[in-house]
Design an enzyme around this catalytic site. Structure first.
Site, PDB file in Angstrom:
ATOM      1  N   LYS A  79       0.848  -1.199   0.000  1.00 13.62           N
ATOM      2  CA  LYS A  79       0.000   0.000   0.000  1.00 13.62           C
ATOM      3  C   LYS A  79       0.882   1.248   0.000  1.00 13.62           C
ATOM      4  CE  LYS A  79      -3.874   2.095   2.617  1.00 13.62           C
ATOM      5  NZ  LYS A  79      -4.686   1.999   3.842  1.00 13.62           N
ATOM      6  N   SER A 154      -9.656   1.997   2.927  1.00 17.87           N
ATOM      7  CA  SER A 154      -8.786   2.686   2.007  1.00 17.87           C
ATOM      8  C   SER A 154      -7.762   1.807   1.299  1.00 17.87           C
ATOM      9  CB  SER A 154      -8.059   3.805   2.754  1.00 17.87           C
ATOM     10  OG  SER A 154      -7.212   3.259   3.746  1.00 17.87           O
ATOM     11  N   SER A 178      -9.750  -0.296   7.232  1.00 20.70           N
ATOM     12  CA  SER A 178      -9.201  -0.203   5.872  1.00 20.70           C
ATOM     13  C   SER A 178      -8.485  -1.433   5.345  1.00 20.70           C
ATOM     14  CB  SER A 178      -8.273   0.995   5.756  1.00 20.70           C
ATOM     15  OG  SER A 178      -9.034   2.160   5.578  1.00 20.70           O
TER      16      SER A 178
END
Ligand code: GLN
Length: 485
Positions: A79, A154, A178
């Site tokens: 990420k 996210s 997330s």
């Protein structure tokens, strides 16, 4: 089974057994990325050259008979909230476009030492604020199960990459859900570890008392293995927990008979879509068949979890994001400014997206003199009540369960203009972050062709138990559906 459909541990085994080279594996994944990325857009930056040269290194080490790390040559997606030395780290924001860190996050260093090959940096909501990945400055990621739907957020890029076969596993981060919510919406496994188990050094801060890095994988076994790589004490993070780590993979016996599970009423009835509720109910029945005694439990403070979170997280964000001032990092508004204050103003007005500005304003307001007691102090009290409710539950139950997300993947654009509805996406995941405990999302079936996630929560540092319950369920469910791309 094709390489892109295999789990990470199987790929590691093939490389170790010299059945395939690390370079071939990396090429296969880069080709897959080339093929589907136009549709899915899981990555902000693909590290093709870096990955190929790293894979060659691993092959050379293997040829020399050197141990190339436990996961030598296994590709991974990271990420874009984690710093990578010499490779851009944007956090999904214009503010950090073109920013190249001078150091690796501790978890990035650890996956490197384990021999993994980073394929690229995965897309995310700007500064990890969102539940759909639509808040990325670089455009949204699409859900591989239905390209008109969001992958969740996210960590939507990480989840979509794994679901689409663009990486065998990935790292995400979870402040309010997330990792788990996108894992649920994309039909993969995602674990938010106990607060302090995984280092936050090099994780761009959103809400420091809630943020944790964790694994996003195809199987529970991979999840346990990757946790074993990234967990453990780090002197660079003052909240890091010292001590020996258990053997997470070794804990996966599948033996769960005699355990007790609490079904959290506040997280599994009202506001949960019918299809999700049906799959959830069936999975609880399966758990009972496995010999786990399940009963409903009420944790009344959870009704206020979301409200408390949307004070505490923005409050911490408003402080953390003050560092993005046009001087120290990334973007600065071009042209002349009257004075430094105007430069700050223009930089932030241009560099931050709408949701990030909303959070900074909410947080600044909640912390301001006169409002602090009414909002921030109240929210902290609720946080304490939630910690106590969990504490009481652990006297009775080994694990608690709920759906991960109240709905399956929703349509792109459906909630983006309605922040309150979007915030409801995390209703089931937020209490876990407020209490700092571990929780895992496991795919438990489909509803109208879209994956549904089942959440298993456990007491602090009881990852082995959470993983083992999930493992037993995973074997019983036998979820093997794949998105067609
Ligand atoms: N969706 C939640 C939020 O927008 C959680 C985000 C996260 O866990 N990083 O704050």
């Amino acid at each position: 089974m094709k390489i892109i459909e295999k789990d990470a541990l199987s790929i590691a085994g093939l490389i170790k057994g010299r059945e395939i080279s690390a370079l071939e594996v990396t090429r296969v994944f880069l080709e897959r990325i080339d093929k589907v990325e136009k549709k899915v857009k899981a990555y902000i930056n693909v590290a093709a050259e870096l990955a190929l040269s790293r894979a060659k290194e691993v092959d050379m080490e293997l040829a020399d008979g050197v141990e190339a790390g436990v996961f030598g040559g296994v590709p991974i997606a990271v990420k874009d909230v984690l710093t990578t030395r010499g490779f851009p780290t944007t956090c999904g924001s214009k503010m950090l476009e073109g920013f190249v860190p001078v150091y690796d996050a501790t978890v990035v260093e650890r996956i490197g030492r384990a021999g993994t090959v980073m394929l690229g940096k995965a897309n995310m909501d700007e500064f990890a604020m969102g539940s759909s990945t639509e808040n990325s400055y670089f455009g949204p990621t699409m859900n591989p199960w239905d390209l008109e739907r969001v992958p969740g957020g996210s960590s939507g890029g990480s989840a979509a990459a794994v679901a689409a076969g663009e990486a065998p596993w990935a790292l995400g981060s979870d402040t309010g859900g997330s990792i788990r919510q996108p894992a649920a919406l994309c039909g993969i496994v995602g674990l938010k570890p106990t607060y302090g188990l995984v280092s936050r050094y090099g994780l761009v801060a959103f809400a420091s008392s809630l943020d944790q890095v964790g694994p996003m994988t195809r199987t529970v076994r991979d999840c346990a293995a990757l946790l074993g790589v990234i967990a453990g004490y780090d002197p660079m993070d003052s909240t890091s927990i010292p001590g020996e780590l258990p053997d997470y993979v070794g804990a996966l016996t599948g033996e769960v008979k005699g355990l007790k599970a609490g079904v959290v009423r506040e997280l599994s009835s009202e506001g949960i879509d019918t299809g999700v509720r049906e799959r959830f109910g069936e999975t609880v029945s399966l758990l009972e068949k496995l010999g786990v005694a399940c009963e409903e439990v009420s944790l009344p403070s959870f009704a206020h979890g979301l409200s408390a979170y949307y004070i505490i997280a923005p409050a911490e964000a408003s402080s953390n994001l003050a560092r993005f001032d046009g001087v120290r990092y990334g973007y600065r508004a071009p042209g002349e400014s009257e004075d430094v204050w105007e430069m700050y103003d223009r930089t932030r007005a241009e560099g931050f997206g709408g949701e990030v500005k909303r959070r900074i304003m909410l947080g600044t307001y909640a912390l301001s003199a006169g409002y602090y007691d009414a909002y921030y102090a109240q929210a902290q009290k609720i946080r304490t009540l939630i910690v106590r409710d969990f504490g009481r539950a652990w006297d009775e139950y080994d694990v608690l369960v709920s759906p991960t997300s109240p709905s399956t993947a929703f349509k792109l654009g459906e909630k983006v203009d309605d922040p309150l509805t979007m915030y409801l996406s995390d209703i089931c995941t937020i209490p876990v972050n407020l209490a700092g405990i571990p929780a895992l999302s496991l795919p438990c079936g489909l509803s109208d062709g879209l994956p549904v996630g089942f959440q298993v929560m456990g007491p602090p540092l009881e990852e082995p138990k959470v993983l083992n319950v999930a493992y037993a369920l995973e074997q019983a469910i036998g979820f093997d559906a794949r998105p067609e791309l």
